[in-house]
Design a protein around this motif. Structure first.
Motif, PDB file in Angstrom:
ATOM      1  N   TYR A  32       0.879  -1.162   0.000  1.00 41.11           N
ATOM      2  CA  TYR A  32       0.000   0.000   0.000  1.00 41.11           C
ATOM      3  C   TYR A  32       0.923   1.220   0.000  1.00 41.11           C
ATOM      4  CZ  TYR A  32      -3.520  -3.323   1.795  1.00 41.11           C
ATOM      5  OH  TYR A  32      -4.359  -4.381   1.983  1.00 41.11           O
ATOM      6  N   GLY A  94       3.017   0.505   3.339  1.00 44.22           N
ATOM      7  CA  GLY A  94       2.518  -0.444   4.314  1.00 44.22           C
ATOM      8  C   GLY A  94       2.075  -1.704   3.612  1.00 44.22           C
ATOM      9  N   PHE A  95       1.702  -2.702   4.392  1.00 47.60           N
ATOM     10  CA  PHE A  95       1.224  -3.973   3.859  1.00 47.60           C
ATOM     11  C   PHE A  95       0.000  -4.415   4.629  1.00 47.60           C
ATOM     12  CE2 PHE A  95       4.491  -5.157   0.978  1.00 47.60           C
ATOM     13  CZ  PHE A  95       5.619  -4.512   1.437  1.00 47.60           C
ATOM     14  N   SER A  96      -0.773  -5.273   3.997  1.00 51.52           N
ATOM     15  CA  SER A  96      -1.956  -5.792   4.677  1.00 51.52           C
ATOM     16  C   SER A  96      -1.561  -6.628   5.882  1.00 51.52           C
ATOM     17  CB  SER A  96      -2.799  -6.630   3.718  1.00 51.52           C
ATOM     18  OG  SER A  96      -2.042  -7.716   3.243  1.00 51.52           O
ATOM     19  N   SER A  98       1.158  -5.964   7.798  1.00 49.15           N
ATOM     20  CA  SER A  98       2.041  -5.246   8.723  1.00 49.15           C
ATOM     21  C   SER A  98       1.256  -4.583   9.853  1.00 49.15           C
ATOM     22  CB  SER A  98       2.891  -4.218   7.986  1.00 49.15           C
ATOM     23  OG  SER A  98       2.074  -3.254   7.346  1.00 49.15           O
ATOM     24  N   TYR A  99      -0.028  -4.885   9.908  1.00 51.83           N
ATOM     25  CA  TYR A  99      -0.861  -4.505  11.042  1.00 51.83           C
ATOM     26  C   TYR A  99      -0.798  -3.023  11.345  1.00 51.83           C
ATOM     27  CZ  TYR A  99      -3.929  -6.410  14.542  1.00 51.83           C
ATOM     28  OH  TYR A  99      -5.036  -6.750  15.273  1.00 51.83           O
ATOM     29  N   GLY A 100      -0.910  -2.248  10.294  1.00 47.29           N
ATOM     30  CA  GLY A 100      -0.984  -0.806  10.463  1.00 47.29           C
ATOM     31  C   GLY A 100       0.352  -0.105  10.421  1.00 47.29           C
ATOM     32  N   LYS A 101       1.428  -0.838  10.426  1.00 47.07           N
ATOM     33  CA  LYS A 101       2.738  -0.193  10.486  1.00 47.07           C
ATOM     34  C   LYS A 101       3.094   0.389   9.128  1.00 47.07           C
ATOM     35  CE  LYS A 101       7.511  -0.956  11.810  1.00 47.07           C
ATOM     36  NZ  LYS A 101       8.473  -1.858  12.455  1.00 47.07           N
ATOM     37  N   LEU A 102       3.433   1.671   9.109  1.00 42.81           N
ATOM     38  CA  LEU A 102       3.897   2.339   7.900  1.00 42.81           C
ATOM     39  C   LEU A 102       5.397   2.561   8.004  1.00 42.81           C
ATOM     40  CD1 LEU A 102       1.263   5.185   7.292  1.00 42.81           C
ATOM     41  CD2 LEU A 102       1.455   2.991   6.115  1.00 42.81           C
ATOM     42  N   PHE A 104       8.182   5.070   6.485  1.00 47.08           N
ATOM     43  CA  PHE A 104       8.269   6.359   5.807  1.00 47.08           C
ATOM     44  C   PHE A 104       9.623   6.524   5.138  1.00 47.08           C
ATOM     45  CE2 PHE A 104       4.561   8.819   7.069  1.00 47.08           C
ATOM     46  CZ  PHE A 104       4.056   8.086   8.123  1.00 47.08           C
TER      47      PHE A 104
ATOM     48  N   TYR B  33      -2.617   5.269  16.727  1.00 52.71           N
ATOM     49  CA  TYR B  33      -1.162   5.155  16.674  1.00 52.71           C
ATOM     50  C   TYR B  33      -0.508   6.344  17.385  1.00 52.71           C
ATOM     51  CZ  TYR B  33      -2.737   2.504  12.557  1.00 52.71           C
ATOM     52  OH  TYR B  33      -3.391   1.644  11.708  1.00 52.71           O
ATOM     53  N   TYR B  35       3.229   8.311  17.230  1.00 52.04           N
ATOM     54  CA  TYR B  35       4.499   8.465  16.545  1.00 52.04           C
ATOM     55  C   TYR B  35       5.319   9.537  17.262  1.00 52.04           C
ATOM     56  CZ  TYR B  35       2.686   6.151  12.301  1.00 52.04           C
ATOM     57  OH  TYR B  35       2.168   5.262  11.388  1.00 52.04           O
ATOM     58  N   PRO B  42      11.579  11.648   9.471  1.00 54.60           N
ATOM     59  CA  PRO B  42      10.204  11.149   9.323  1.00 54.60           C
ATOM     60  C   PRO B  42       9.647  10.691  10.666  1.00 54.60           C
ATOM     61  CG  PRO B  42      11.778   9.490   8.608  1.00 54.60           C
ATOM     62  CD  PRO B  42      12.585  10.722   8.917  1.00 54.60           C
ATOM     63  N   LEU B  45       7.212   5.176  14.368  1.00 54.64           N
ATOM     64  CA  LEU B  45       6.107   4.541  15.082  1.00 54.64           C
ATOM     65  C   LEU B  45       6.543   4.147  16.489  1.00 54.64           C
ATOM     66  CD1 LEU B  45       3.194   3.391  14.824  1.00 54.64           C
ATOM     67  CD2 LEU B  45       4.274   1.224  14.194  1.00 54.64           C
ATOM     68  N   PRO B  97      -6.513  -1.572  11.180  1.00 51.89           N
ATOM     69  CA  PRO B  97      -5.072  -1.648  10.875  1.00 51.89           C
ATOM     70  C   PRO B  97      -4.766  -2.543   9.698  1.00 51.89           C
ATOM     71  CG  PRO B  97      -5.583  -3.070  12.703  1.00 51.89           C
ATOM     72  CD  PRO B  97      -6.866  -2.373  12.347  1.00 51.89           C
ATOM     73  N   GLY B  99      -6.514  -4.248   5.711  1.00 52.74           N
ATOM     74  CA  GLY B  99      -7.615  -4.261   4.762  1.00 52.74           C
ATOM     75  C   GLY B  99      -7.573  -3.097   3.788  1.00 52.74           C
ATOM     76  N   TYR B 103      -6.947   1.325   5.465  1.00 48.67           N
ATOM     77  CA  TYR B 103      -5.596   1.309   5.990  1.00 48.67           C
ATOM     78  C   TYR B 103      -5.010   2.690   6.197  1.00 48.67           C
ATOM     79  CZ  TYR B 103      -0.978  -0.882   6.439  1.00 48.67           C
ATOM     80  OH  TYR B 103       0.222  -1.330   6.888  1.00 48.67           O
ATOM     81  N   GLN B 105      -3.902   6.268   7.258  1.00 46.96           N
ATOM     82  CA  GLN B 105      -3.866   6.879   8.574  1.00 46.96           C
ATOM     83  C   GLN B 105      -4.073   8.375   8.450  1.00 46.96           C
ATOM     84  OE1 GLN B 105      -0.419   5.650  10.860  1.00 46.96           O
ATOM     85  NE2 GLN B 105      -0.587   3.553  10.092  1.00 46.96           N
TER      86      GLN B 105
END
Lengths: 114, 116
Positions: A32, A94-96, A98-102, A104, B33, B35, B42, B45, B97, B99, B103, B105
Motif C-alpha cells: 500500500y 505499508g502492507f496488509s 504489517s498490522y498498520g505499520k507504515l 516512511f 497510533y 508516533y 520522518p 512509530l 489496521p 484491509g 488502511y 492513517q
C-alpha cells in the motif's frame, strides 16, 4: 530489509512550474502506498493513496501519483506548483500483513520561488 | 470529517514531572497510533492500538506509557523523560489496521514536547 527511498532531500521549483517527487521502495509483495505532506510544526496530511487497481491515482490539491511496479516507484506529480505547496513531503509504504505499520521515506523538502 | 485532535499543542516538562498527552477521534476508527518525530526526520512509530488493545510496541522505553480507554481516545503518559525525548508527538488513526480501503492513517496536529 524493507525500505523506502526518497532520493531528493531538497527540491526548489518556481511557482507555476511542474513538480515530480520521487519515491522508490524495496519490498517483495505489492505494498500500500501513500504520500503525505507536512507543513512546519504541523501534522501530516494525506495527499493520496494506492491500494490496487488503476496505477494513476488522483489526490487532493491537484496532486497525482503513478505506481510503476516494474520500477518499484510511486512518484508524486503536480503540473503547476503554487507557493502554498512549499512543505515537506513523505512517501510511506505499508502492507496488509504489517498490522498498520507504515514505513516512511526520509522526506523531500519543497521550496517554491515566486 | 477526518479530524484527529491532540492536546496540548505545546508541553514543557522537567525530567521529574509526570504529564499526559491526549488524542481523540470521532470517525469510528478502530486503530490508533503514536508516533515520535524529531526535527528533519520522518515519523517513527511508537505504539499501535487495534480495537482498544495494544498490538505493537516498537521497543519504546517504559517512561512512555500508552493507554486506550475507549475507541475514541488515546493517551500517552509521560514520566521521568530525558531531554532527548523532546520531539513532536503525533497521533494517528485508521479505520482498521488492515484491509484495503481501511488502511490509510489520518494524523493529528501533534504535541510539541520539550523536556528540560
Amino acid at each position: 530489509a524493507q525500505s523506502v527511498t526518497q532520493p531528493d532531500i531538497h527540491i526548489t521549483v518556481s511557482e507555476g512550474a511542474s513538480l515530480e517527487l520521487r519515491c522508490n521502495y524495496s519490498y517483495g509483495a505489492t505494498p500500500y502506498l501513500f504520500w503525505y505532506v507536512q507543513s512546519p510544526g504541523q501534522g501530516l496530511q494525506l495527499l493520496l493513496k494506492y491500494f490496487s487497481g488503476d496505477t494513476l491515482v488522483q489526490g487532493i490539491k491537484g496532486f497525482e501519483a503513478e505506481f510503476k511496479r516494474s520500477q518499484s516507484s510511486f512518484n508524486l506529480r503536480k503540473p503547476s506548483v503554487h507557493w502554498s505547496d512549499a512543505a515537506e513531503y513523505f512517501c510511506a509504504v505499508g502492507f496488509s500483513t504489517s498490522y498498520g505499520k507504515l514505513t516512511f521515506g526520509q522526506g523531500t523538502i519543497l521550496t517554491v520561488h515566486p | 470529517d477526518t479530524e484527529v485532535t491532540q492536546t496540548p499543542k505545546h508541553l514543557v516538562m522537567g525530567m521529574t514531572n509526570k504529564k499526559s498527552l491526549k488524542c481523540e477521534q470521532h470517525m469510528g476508527h478502530r486503530a490508533m497510533y503514536w508516533y515520535k518525530q524529531k526535527a528533519k526526520k520522518p515519523p517513527e512509530l511508537m505504539f499501535v492500538y487495534s480495537y482498544e488493545k495494544l498490538s505493537i510496541n516498537e521497543s519504546v522505553p517504559s517512561r512512555f506509557s500508552p493507554e486506550c480507554p475507549n475507541s475514541s481516545l488515546l493517551n500517552l503518559h509521560l514520566h521521568a523523560l530525558q531531554p532527548e525525548d523532546s520531539a513532536l508527538y503525533l497521533c494517528a488513526s485508521s479505520r482498521r489496521p488492515e484491509g484495503t480501503g481501511d488502511y490509510e492513517q489520518y494524523f493529528g496536529p501533534g504535541t510539541r514536547l520539550t523536556v528540560t
